[in-house]
Design a protein around this motif. Structure first.
Motif, PDB file in Angstrom:
ATOM      1  N   ALA A  33       0.822  -1.213   0.000  1.00 34.07           N
ATOM      2  CA  ALA A  33       0.000   0.000   0.000  1.00 34.07           C
ATOM      3  C   ALA A  33       0.854   1.260   0.000  1.00 34.07           C
ATOM      4  CB  ALA A  33      -0.925  -0.005   1.224  1.00 34.07           C
ATOM      5  N   GLY A  34       2.002   1.233   0.753  1.00 36.45           N
ATOM      6  CA  GLY A  34       2.801   2.448   0.877  1.00 36.45           C
ATOM      7  C   GLY A  34       3.735   2.691  -0.273  1.00 36.45           C
ATOM      8  N   LEU A  35       4.312   1.643  -0.848  1.00 35.86           N
ATOM      9  CA  LEU A  35       5.330   1.827  -1.890  1.00 35.86           C
ATOM     10  C   LEU A  35       4.816   1.455  -3.277  1.00 35.86           C
ATOM     11  CD1 LEU A  35       8.459   0.389  -0.022  1.00 35.86           C
ATOM     12  CD2 LEU A  35       7.654   2.757  -0.135  1.00 35.86           C
ATOM     13  N   THR A  45       1.061   3.309  -4.582  1.00 31.64           N
ATOM     14  CA  THR A  45       1.187   4.770  -4.726  1.00 31.64           C
ATOM     15  C   THR A  45       1.873   5.166  -6.025  1.00 31.64           C
ATOM     16  OG1 THR A  45       3.184   4.623  -3.370  1.00 31.64           O
ATOM     17  CG2 THR A  45       1.151   5.259  -2.259  1.00 31.64           C
ATOM     18  N   THR A  46       2.597   4.241  -6.618  1.00 31.95           N
ATOM     19  CA  THR A  46       3.213   4.551  -7.920  1.00 31.95           C
ATOM     20  C   THR A  46       2.156   4.754  -8.994  1.00 31.95           C
ATOM     21  OG1 THR A  46       3.423   2.198  -8.477  1.00 31.95           O
ATOM     22  CG2 THR A  46       5.269   3.206  -7.322  1.00 31.95           C
ATOM     23  N   ILE A  47       0.958   4.173  -8.784  1.00 29.44           N
ATOM     24  CA  ILE A  47      -0.110   4.327  -9.789  1.00 29.44           C
ATOM     25  C   ILE A  47      -0.539   5.782  -9.885  1.00 29.44           C
ATOM     26  CG2 ILE A  47      -2.483   3.683 -10.355  1.00 29.44           C
ATOM     27  CD1 ILE A  47      -1.974   1.011  -8.923  1.00 29.44           C
ATOM     28  N   SER A  48      -0.858   6.369  -8.718  1.00 27.74           N
ATOM     29  CA  SER A  48      -1.320   7.753  -8.729  1.00 27.74           C
ATOM     30  C   SER A  48      -0.239   8.686  -9.236  1.00 27.74           C
ATOM     31  CB  SER A  48      -1.751   8.170  -7.322  1.00 27.74           C
ATOM     32  OG  SER A  48      -2.111   9.531  -7.281  1.00 27.74           O
ATOM     33  N   ALA A  49       1.015   8.517  -8.777  1.00 24.86           N
ATOM     34  CA  ALA A  49       2.096   9.412  -9.207  1.00 24.86           C
ATOM     35  C   ALA A  49       2.325   9.304 -10.708  1.00 24.86           C
ATOM     36  CB  ALA A  49       3.369   9.067  -8.435  1.00 24.86           C
ATOM     37  N   LEU A  76       8.668  12.203  -8.013  1.00 25.35           N
ATOM     38  CA  LEU A  76       9.174  11.830  -6.696  1.00 25.35           C
ATOM     39  C   LEU A  76       8.426  12.569  -5.601  1.00 25.35           C
ATOM     40  CD1 LEU A  76      11.260  10.299  -5.017  1.00 25.35           C
ATOM     41  CD2 LEU A  76      12.815  12.260  -5.279  1.00 25.35           C
ATOM     42  N   THR A  77       8.163  13.868  -5.844  1.00 25.63           N
ATOM     43  CA  THR A  77       7.419  14.639  -4.841  1.00 25.63           C
ATOM     44  C   THR A  77       6.019  14.060  -4.650  1.00 25.63           C
ATOM     45  OG1 THR A  77       8.666  16.651  -5.386  1.00 25.63           O
ATOM     46  CG2 THR A  77       6.544  16.916  -4.268  1.00 25.63           C
ATOM     47  N   TRP A  78       5.356  13.828  -5.812  1.00 28.59           N
ATOM     48  CA  TRP A  78       3.997  13.265  -5.768  1.00 28.59           C
ATOM     49  C   TRP A  78       3.994  11.924  -5.019  1.00 28.59           C
ATOM     50  CZ3 TRP A  78       0.114  14.945  -9.809  1.00 28.59           C
ATOM     51  CH2 TRP A  78      -1.144  14.295  -9.641  1.00 28.59           C
ATOM     52  N   TRP A  79       4.878  11.046  -5.445  1.00 28.39           N
ATOM     53  CA  TRP A  79       4.906   9.672  -4.895  1.00 28.39           C
ATOM     54  C   TRP A  79       5.198   9.689  -3.405  1.00 28.39           C
ATOM     55  CZ3 TRP A  79       9.309   6.787  -3.163  1.00 28.39           C
ATOM     56  CH2 TRP A  79       9.031   5.449  -2.850  1.00 28.39           C
ATOM     57  N   LEU A  80       6.194  10.481  -2.975  1.00 25.14           N
ATOM     58  CA  LEU A  80       6.567  10.495  -1.564  1.00 25.14           C
ATOM     59  C   LEU A  80       5.448  11.095  -0.710  1.00 25.14           C
ATOM     60  CD1 LEU A  80       8.876   9.596   0.188  1.00 25.14           C
ATOM     61  CD2 LEU A  80       9.891  11.868   0.024  1.00 25.14           C
ATOM     62  N   GLY A  81       4.722  12.069  -1.270  1.00 28.23           N
ATOM     63  CA  GLY A  81       3.568  12.586  -0.532  1.00 28.23           C
ATOM     64  C   GLY A  81       2.503  11.523  -0.326  1.00 28.23           C
ATOM     65  N   ASP A  82       2.258  10.719  -1.395  1.00 28.20           N
ATOM     66  CA  ASP A  82       1.291   9.633  -1.275  1.00 28.20           C
ATOM     67  C   ASP A  82       1.778   8.567  -0.295  1.00 28.20           C
ATOM     68  OD1 ASP A  82      -0.124  11.014  -3.115  1.00 28.20           O
ATOM     69  OD2 ASP A  82      -0.259   9.416  -4.597  1.00 28.20           O
ATOM     70  N   VAL A  83       3.086   8.252  -0.334  1.00 26.36           N
ATOM     71  CA  VAL A  83       3.648   7.244   0.585  1.00 26.36           C
ATOM     72  C   VAL A  83       3.435   7.671   2.024  1.00 26.36           C
ATOM     73  CG1 VAL A  83       5.775   6.181   1.408  1.00 26.36           C
ATOM     74  CG2 VAL A  83       5.322   6.334  -1.055  1.00 26.36           C
ATOM     75  N   ALA A  84       3.760   8.920   2.327  1.00 24.37           N
ATOM     76  CA  ALA A  84       3.595   9.407   3.699  1.00 24.37           C
ATOM     77  C   ALA A  84       2.132   9.387   4.111  1.00 24.37           C
ATOM     78  CB  ALA A  84       4.160  10.812   3.816  1.00 24.37           C
ATOM     79  N   GLN A 102       9.184  13.963   5.250  1.00 23.04           N
ATOM     80  CA  GLN A 102       8.175  12.951   4.977  1.00 23.04           C
ATOM     81  C   GLN A 102       8.791  11.551   4.919  1.00 23.04           C
ATOM     82  OE1 GLN A 102       5.354  13.952   5.685  1.00 23.04           O
ATOM     83  NE2 GLN A 102       4.140  14.332   3.817  1.00 23.04           N
ATOM     84  N   GLY A 103       9.997  11.471   4.357  1.00 27.04           N
ATOM     85  CA  GLY A 103      10.669  10.170   4.352  1.00 27.04           C
ATOM     86  C   GLY A 103      10.973   9.692   5.761  1.00 27.04           C
ATOM     87  N   PHE A 104      11.404  10.630   6.627  1.00 24.42           N
ATOM     88  CA  PHE A 104      11.696  10.276   8.012  1.00 24.42           C
ATOM     89  C   PHE A 104      10.412   9.860   8.743  1.00 24.42           C
ATOM     90  CE2 PHE A 104      12.178  11.555  12.506  1.00 24.42           C
ATOM     91  CZ  PHE A 104      13.205  10.710  12.869  1.00 24.42           C
ATOM     92  N   VAL A 105       9.363  10.642   8.531  1.00 28.28           N
ATOM     93  CA  VAL A 105       8.085  10.324   9.198  1.00 28.28           C
ATOM     94  C   VAL A 105       7.565   8.956   8.748  1.00 28.28           C
ATOM     95  CG1 VAL A 105       5.663  10.990   9.316  1.00 28.28           C
ATOM     96  CG2 VAL A 105       7.428  12.715   9.617  1.00 28.28           C
ATOM     97  N   ALA A 106       7.630   8.671   7.435  1.00 25.28           N
ATOM     98  CA  ALA A 106       7.148   7.391   6.929  1.00 25.28           C
ATOM     99  C   ALA A 106       7.952   6.239   7.517  1.00 25.28           C
ATOM    100  CB  ALA A 106       7.204   7.375   5.404  1.00 25.28           C
TER     101      ALA A 106
END
Length: 843
Positions: free
Chosen positions: A110-112, A115-119, A142-150, A261-265
Motif C-alpha cells: 500500500a505504501g510503496l 502509490t506509484t499508480i497515482s504518481a 518523486l514529490t507526488w509519490w513520496l507525498g502519497d507514501v507518507a 516525509q521520508g523520516f516520518v514514513a
C-alpha cells in the motif's frame, strides 16, 4: 457516507496542495491517499466514486483542465482500490497492523507499490497536457509519490485502527500515563522541530530524540495509540520544517519536505512493527493465560462431574469452578418430557450470593420449553447457543416477561452479558446452561460461546451417563430379582413335584417285592414307569435353569454308548413311545468318558423327538459307530422333516415347528437345547440335516471316544438281599405318605426303623433310638433339615452317625449347604431305592 468521504478527501487535498512547490498539482503533503486507502480497506472497492469525485474537485479547483483533473482523479481512485485489494489479499486486510509481517507487507504493497499508480498517472497526464515540463518529470513524480507514501503510511493506520471495535476502559485505567505520553510526544517533537533550540543546535541531526516516546507508545499501549502518536509527531515535524525549523530544514523547501516525509514514513513503519510485535506477544500471553485458566476450569469441572453419579450434587458444586474466572452466575435447567423445567441452582459459598440464588429460585415463574419463549427455552428447542454481548433494559423486558422475576434479576444480579448453551447428549437436547456476567468490562464474545458449549457438553455427558448408569443399575436389580424369583420358583416346583414322586417310587418298589398276580404286577410297573417319566420331566425343567446359568456338572466315568442306546430304546418302548414305528438298530460297542445319566438324556431326547415327528409305521433308525476317534451316534427318521427357515434354529431355546391345536407332539421346546448343551459339555458336537418338509431328518452326535476298559464291574441292582447288614435307621420326613412308604421299604429290607415328623422329634429320636443312619428331609416345617443336621452334629456321640439328606433341592449350592451342615450324602427325590439301600448297606 460517500458524501462525507468526498468532503474529507477534498478538504485534506486542498490543505496538501497549499504546500505544492514543484508543480501546482504535486505536493509532498498528501493526506487524501491515507483517507482513500483506509476507506477502501474498511468498506471495500465501492468507495471509489467518492474518492474519484473528491480528487477531481481538488484538482479542477487548483490547476489544469477538466481532462487533466479527470485523469488525476482516475489515478487516485485506482490507487486506493488496488492498494486495499493487495492488502486484503496478502496482508490480512484491516487486521494487518496486528502482526509484524503484515505491517511490512502493508508498507510495501500500500505504501510503496500502489502509490506509484497515482504518481505515474497524474504526472504523465500533466506532462501530456503541457502543465508539467518533461524535463521536470522525475522531480515532480518523486514529490507526488513520496507525498502519497507518507499519507498511506501515516494516515491509513490511524483511520483503520480507530474504526475497529475497542474498549475505552483500557485508556481510562491508564489516564495519567496517557496524558504523560501525549505531552512527551508533543514536547519532544516541538523541541526538535519547533525552533526551541539555540541557533547552533537548531539544524543538528537530533531527530532521533523523537524515537523513545514513539516506541513508548508502541510498547505500552499498542498499534492504535502508536498510530495516534505518529500523527501528532508528523504534524509537528512537517509544520516545523515548513517554517524552517528542525534538522531537515537545511535545503530548499520542497527537498526539506521530502526529507521530513521520508523520516516520518520510516518512523511510522518502525513504530507500527514494534507495536505489532509487542501486541502479538501480549496477545499470545493473554491467550496462553486464558487457555490455562480455562483448562483448569475444564479440569475442575470434569473432576466434579466425574467424581459423583449424583449429578444434582455435582452441578450444585460446579459454580465454584466457573466463578469468577469465566462467569459470575451459572444455572442449569433440565427439560422434562412433559415440557416443564427443573432448575438446578449452584451451591454458593458466600451467604449473600446464596441468598440471591434462593431469591431467584423462589420467584422464578414456571416455564414450558415446548410452548414458551425466552433465551433458555429457545436454546432447548433449537439446540443452538444464544449470545447476548450486552444486556439492555429493552432486551430484558422482552426476554423476561414476568415483572417480579425481572425486577429481582435486575436488582439482585445486575446482568451485563450472558451466554445460554444447550445441554446436548447423543444428539438430544436435555436442557440448557446459562452463564451470566455482571462485572463491567467483561462482555461475552463468540470465543466465549465456544468455551461455554464445551462446559455444557461435559455437563450433558455427565448427566446422560448418570442417567444411563441408574437405568443399568435398575435393570440389573430387576434382572437379579427376576433370576432369583425364577430359581426359587424352579426349586420349589421341583421340590413339590419330587415329594409325591418319592412316595410313588417307594411304594412301587415295595409292591414289586410283596405283591403277586399279573394284573397287579403290570399296574405296579406302569406306576413305576410313569413316575420315572415325571421325574425326567422335572429334571428337564431344572435343566433349563442349569443351562442358562452354566451350572450343569457331569459325573464322568467310562460308559458304553451302545448300552445307553439299548437302555433308552427299552425305556421308550416300554412307555409306548416307539410302539407304532419301525425301529432299526445298528450299534457297535463304543466307550466314552461321560455322565451315563446325561448321555441317556441326550439319546432319549433324540429318539423321542424323531418318534414324535414321524407318522405311524415310519422308520426310526439308530446307528452307533467309531469314526476317526469319535463315538458317532446317528438318529435318522422318515418323519415330517424340518423347514429350511427353521433348520438354523432347531437347537434354540423354546423354538419348535408349527403345531396343531391338539398339540399331539407335546413337549416344552427345551429338549434339543439341552441336548446340544450336554453334548458340548462332553466335548462333542451335534448337527442336524433335513432335505425339507416331509423329507425326514438326521441328527448326528460326535463325542471323543476312549479305549474299552479291560474289566468292567456291573452295578448292583438288587433292592434287598439276604446279605444286607441290619442297621438302625431314623426317617425324618414331614410327608406322612412318603414317610410310611420309606419305612415299609426299609423294614422289608431288614432294617430297624424309627420315624420323626419334624426337627424336634428327630433330635429326641436321635437321643432315644441311637440310629446308625438318619434320612433327613431338608424341607421340614419350623426347623429345616440343615439346622437339624447342625444340632445333631453338635451333640455328643454322633461322630459315627451317617446323615443322608433327602430333598427336592438339587442345585450345586444346595449340595454345598448340605455338606456344610454336616450331611454325609445328598440324595435328590425321588430316591432310587437301589442307591439308597446301597448307601445304608455300605460301611
Amino acid at each position: 457516507m460517500q458524501a462525507a468521504l468526498t468532503a474529507a478527501y477534498f478538504c485534506s487535498g486542498k490543505i496538501g496542495l497549499a504546500y505544492a512547490v514543484v508543480q501546482a498539482n504535486a505536493t509532498a503533503i498528501w493526506p487524501p491517499t491515507g483517507i482513500g486507502m483506509a476507506a477502501a480497506m474498511a468498506l471495500g472497492p465501492r468507495v471509489w466514486p467518492a474518492v474519484f469525485v473528491g480528487a477531481f474537485l481538488v484538482n479542477v479547483t487548483t490547476a489544469g483542465t477538466v481532462l487533466t483533473s479527470l485523469g488525476i482523479a482516475a489515478g487516485n481512485s485506482f490507487e486506493a482500490v488496488v492498494g486495499a485489494a493487495l492488502v486484503r489479499r496478502f496482508a490480512g486486510g484491516v487486521e494487518c497492523f496486528s502482526r509484524p509481517a503484515d505491517v511490512f507487507r502493508f508498507a510495501v504493497l500500500a505504501g510503496l507499490a500502489s502509490t506509484t499508480i497515482s504518481a505515474t498517472v497524474g504526472v504523465t497526464t500533466l506532462a501530456l497536457a503541457g502543465y508539467a515540463a518533461w524535463a521536470a518529470y522525475g522531480s515532480i513524480w518523486l514529490t507526488w509519490w513520496l507525498g502519497d507514501v507518507a499519507g498511506a503510511l501515516v494516515i491509513t493506520p490511524l483511520l483503520v485502527l480507530w474504526s475497529r471495535p475497542f474498549r475505552l476502559s483500557a485508556l481510562r485505567d491508564r489516564v495519567i500515563e496517557t496524558v504523560i505520553l501525549t505531552a512527551t510526544v508533543i514536547a519532544v517533537s516541538a523541541v526538535v522541530f519547533g525552533g526551541m533550540l539555540p541557533s547552533g543546535l537548531a539544524h543538528q541531526p537530533i531527530a532521533f530524540l523523537c524515537i523513545p516516546p514513539l516506541v513508548w507508545s508502541a510498547v505500552r499501549f499498542g498499534p492504535r495509540e502508536a498510530a495516534t502518536a505518529i500523527v501528532l509527531f508528523a504534524g509537528i515535524a512537517v509544520a516545523g520544517t515548513l517554517h524552517g525549523f528542525g534538522p531537515f530544514a537545511v535545503v530548499a523547501p520542497n527537498e526539506s519536505l521530502l526529507l521530513v516525509q521520508g523520516f516520518v514514513a520510516t518512523m511510522a513503519v518502525m513504530v507500527q512493527v514494534v507495536a505489532a510485535l509487542v501486541w502479538e506477544r501480549q496477545r499470545g500471553e493473554r491467550a496462553l493465560q486464558r487457555s490455562e485458566a480455562r483448562a483448569n476450569v475444564l479440569a475442575e469441572a470434569s473432576r466434579l462431574l466425574g467424581g459423583s453419579l449424583d449429578y444434582d450434587e455435582a452441578l450444585a458444586d460446579l459454580s465454584g469452578a466457573l466463578v469468577p474466572d469465566f462467569t459470575d452466575w451459572c444455572v442449569v435447567h433440565l427439560a422434562r418430557r412433559d415440557g416443564t423445567m427443573r432448575r438446578v441452582s449452584p451451591r454458593e459459598g458466600d451467604p449473600e450470593r446464596q441468598a440471591v440464588t434462593e431469591a431467584l429460585a423462589r420467584v422464578a415463574p414456571p416455564a414450558n420449553w415446548q410452548t414458551g419463549s425466552n433465551p433458555i427455552l429457545d436454546t432447548i428447542k433449537a439446540g443452538r447457543s444464544v449470545l447476548v454481548s450486552r444486556v439492555t433494559d429493552d432486551w430484558l423486558a422482552t426476554a423476561v416477561a414476568d415483572e417480579r422475576y425481572r425486577r429481582v434479576v435486575v436488582e439482585r444480579m445486575g446482568p451485563r452479558s450472558l451466554v445460554v448453551a444447550p445441554l446436548t447428549a447423543r444428539g438430544v437436547t436435555i436442557g440448557a446452561m446459562t452463564f451470566v456476567s455482571t462485572r463491567p468490562g467483561r462482555e461475552y464474545m463468540p470465543d466465549d460461546v465456544t468455551f461455554a458449549e464445551d462446559i455444557a457438553g461435559r455437563v450433558a455427558l455427565a448427566i446422560d451417563n448418570a442417567r444411563l448408569f441408574r437405568k443399568v443399575q435398575q435393570a440389573g436389580a430387576d434382572a437379579e430379582q427376576a433370576s432369583e424369583a425364577k430359581d426359587e420358583f424352579l426349586a420349589m416346583l421341583a421340590h413339590e413335584l419330587r415329594t409325591p414322586l418319592g412316595a410313588i417310587t417307594t411304594a412301587t418298589a415295595l409292591l414289586a417285592n410283596q405283591a403277586d398276580g399279573s394284573v397287579g404286577l403290570r399296574a405296579r410297573e406302569t406306576i413305576k414307569r410313569q413316575a420315572e417319566r415325571l421325574a425326567r420331566l422335572t429334571d428337564d425343567l431344572l435343566d433349563v435353569a442349569r443351562v442358562t446359568s452354566g451350572t450343569i456338572v457331569l459325573a464322568r466315568q467310562p460308559v458304553n454308548v451302545a448300552d445307553i442306546v439299548e437302555r433308552c430304546v427299552r425305556l421308550l418302548d416300554g412307555v409306548g413311545k416307539l410302539a407304532h414305528h419301525r425301529l432299526e438298530l445298528d450299534v457297535d460297542p463304543v466307550w466314552v468318558e461321560g455322565d451315563a445319566a446325561r448321555l441317556e438324556q441326550v439319546i432319549c431326547n433324540l429318539l423321542e423327538n424323531s418318534a414324535k415327528y414321524t407318522p405311524e409305521n415310519g422308520l426310526v433308525s439308530v446307528r452307533v459307530t467309531d469314526e476317526d476317534g469319535s463315538a458317532v451316534i446317528e438318529v435318522r427318521d422318515t418323519g415330517i422333516g424340518i423347514a429350511p427357515e427353521l433348520l438354523p434354529h432347531v437347537f434354540d431355546m423354546f423354538r419348535q415347528g408349527a403345531r396343531d391345536l391338539d398339540r399331539r407332539q407335546g413337549g416344552l421346546g427345551i429338549g434339543l437345547t439341552l441336548v446340544r448343551r450336554l453334548v458340548e459339555l462332553h466335548g462333542g458336537t451335534i448337527d442336524v440335516q433335513s432335505a425339507g418338509m416331509d423329507q425326514g431328518s438326521v441328527f448326528t452326535v460326535r463325542i471323543p471316544r476312549i479305549a474299552s476298559p479291560a474289566d468292567s464291574v456291573p452295578a448292583a441292582s438288587a433292592v434287598a438281599g439276604s446279605g444286607i447288614m441290619r442297621r438302625r435307621v431314623l426317617i425324618v420326613e414331614d410327608n406322612a405318605d412318603a414317610r410310611d412308604m420309606l419305612r415299609y421299604m426299609l423294614e422289608a429290607g431288614g432294617q430297624d426303623v424309627a420315624e420323626a415328623a419334624d426337627g424336634h422329634e428327630a433330635l429326641r429320636a436321635v437321643r432315644e433310638f441311637r440310629p446308625d443312619i438318619a434320612l433327613i428331609d431338608i424341607g421340614l416345617p419350623g426347623m429345616d433339615g440343615f439346622e437339624v443336621a447342625r444340632l445333631i452334629r453338635a451333640g455328643a456321640g454322633t461322630a459315627r452317625l451317617r446323615l443322608i439328606a433327602l430333598t427336592g433341592y438339587g442345585q450345586p449350592t444346595d449340595r454345598q449347604r448340605a455338606r456344610d451342615a454336616g450331611f454325609d450324602e445328598h440324595l435328590v427325590k425321588p430316591v432310587d431305592p437301589t442307591r439308597l439301600l446301597d448307601l445304608i448297606a455300605g460301611e
